[in-house]
Design an enzyme around this catalytic site. Sequence first.
Site, short mmCIF file in Angstrom:
data_model
loop_
_atom_site.label_atom_id
_atom_site.label_comp_id
_atom_site.label_asym_id
_atom_site.label_seq_id
_atom_site.Cartn_x
_atom_site.Cartn_y
_atom_site.Cartn_z
N GLU A 44 -24.80 23.64 -28.36
CA GLU A 44 -24.47 24.39 -29.58
C GLU A 44 -25.25 23.85 -30.78
OE1 GLU A 44 -20.94 24.28 -32.86
OE2 GLU A 44 -20.46 23.68 -30.82
N ASP A 48 -28.06 26.30 -32.70
CA ASP A 48 -27.94 26.66 -34.10
C ASP A 48 -29.29 26.50 -34.81
OD1 ASP A 48 -26.41 27.11 -36.67
OD2 ASP A 48 -27.06 25.05 -37.03
N ASP A 117 -19.78 29.51 -31.13
CA ASP A 117 -20.33 28.26 -30.61
C ASP A 117 -21.01 28.48 -29.26
OD1 ASP A 117 -19.31 26.98 -32.83
OD2 ASP A 117 -17.61 26.07 -31.78
N GLU A 120 -24.43 30.15 -29.56
CA GLU A 120 -25.46 29.19 -29.95
C GLU A 120 -25.87 28.32 -28.76
OE1 GLU A 120 -24.16 28.69 -34.66
OE2 GLU A 120 -23.48 27.24 -33.17
#
Length: 224
Positions: A44, A48, A117, A120
């Site tokens: 995650e 991102d 989450d 990502e």
Amino acid sequence: MKLSADLKALQGRLGHEFSDPELLIRAVTHGSISSARGDNQRLEFLGDRVLGLVMAETLLAGDKTASEGQLAPRYNALVRKEACADVARQIDLGAALKLGRSEQLSGGRRKQALLGDAMEAVIAAVYLDAGVEAARAMILRLWGVRIDTVDEDARDPKTSLQEWAQARGMPPPRYEETARTGPDHAPEFTIRASLADGTSAEATAPSKRQAEQAAARTLLDGLA
């Protein structure tokens, strides 16, 4: 390693066949389940950043005259957790998540933060499996029209409302929770946004943040 039927179906929806299936398995494994493979938190973190890079480059290429002040709110609208969760719902990522019993019982497959989450993490898994161009192609395909239709002024409604108030010598707006309904695993929050002159508006949403944003937007629309 063979993937389960649900993960094979997810691969099809992602448009990417993994050379290393272990990456996809880790990307959909939530911390609530004990797993020797580990959960998706580290992925995650990486995903991102990959999403941010792709969106920043895409926005710069798409509007060569926009200032940083114009690009930043568009960028934020495309990479924020709500946008990631929307894309996750679009590809039914929740159906493939590996969750602990407590998260399953509390509606984890529908939770916005959890879905965002995981989306990502999936981006990071594709990046590690096949490189940045594969990740870019998937992101642009899944985000699709969101990129083309992002508001010219996608600024956060709460920020815009605060700036409106400050420009008129008012203190910052106040946000008050006036109601909470629904079961614990799927609550609905009603928030009232108020200005010092008594002007106010209410909105209801699945999270306090969303409700605050919606109330601020409603109040701004009424001031226009």
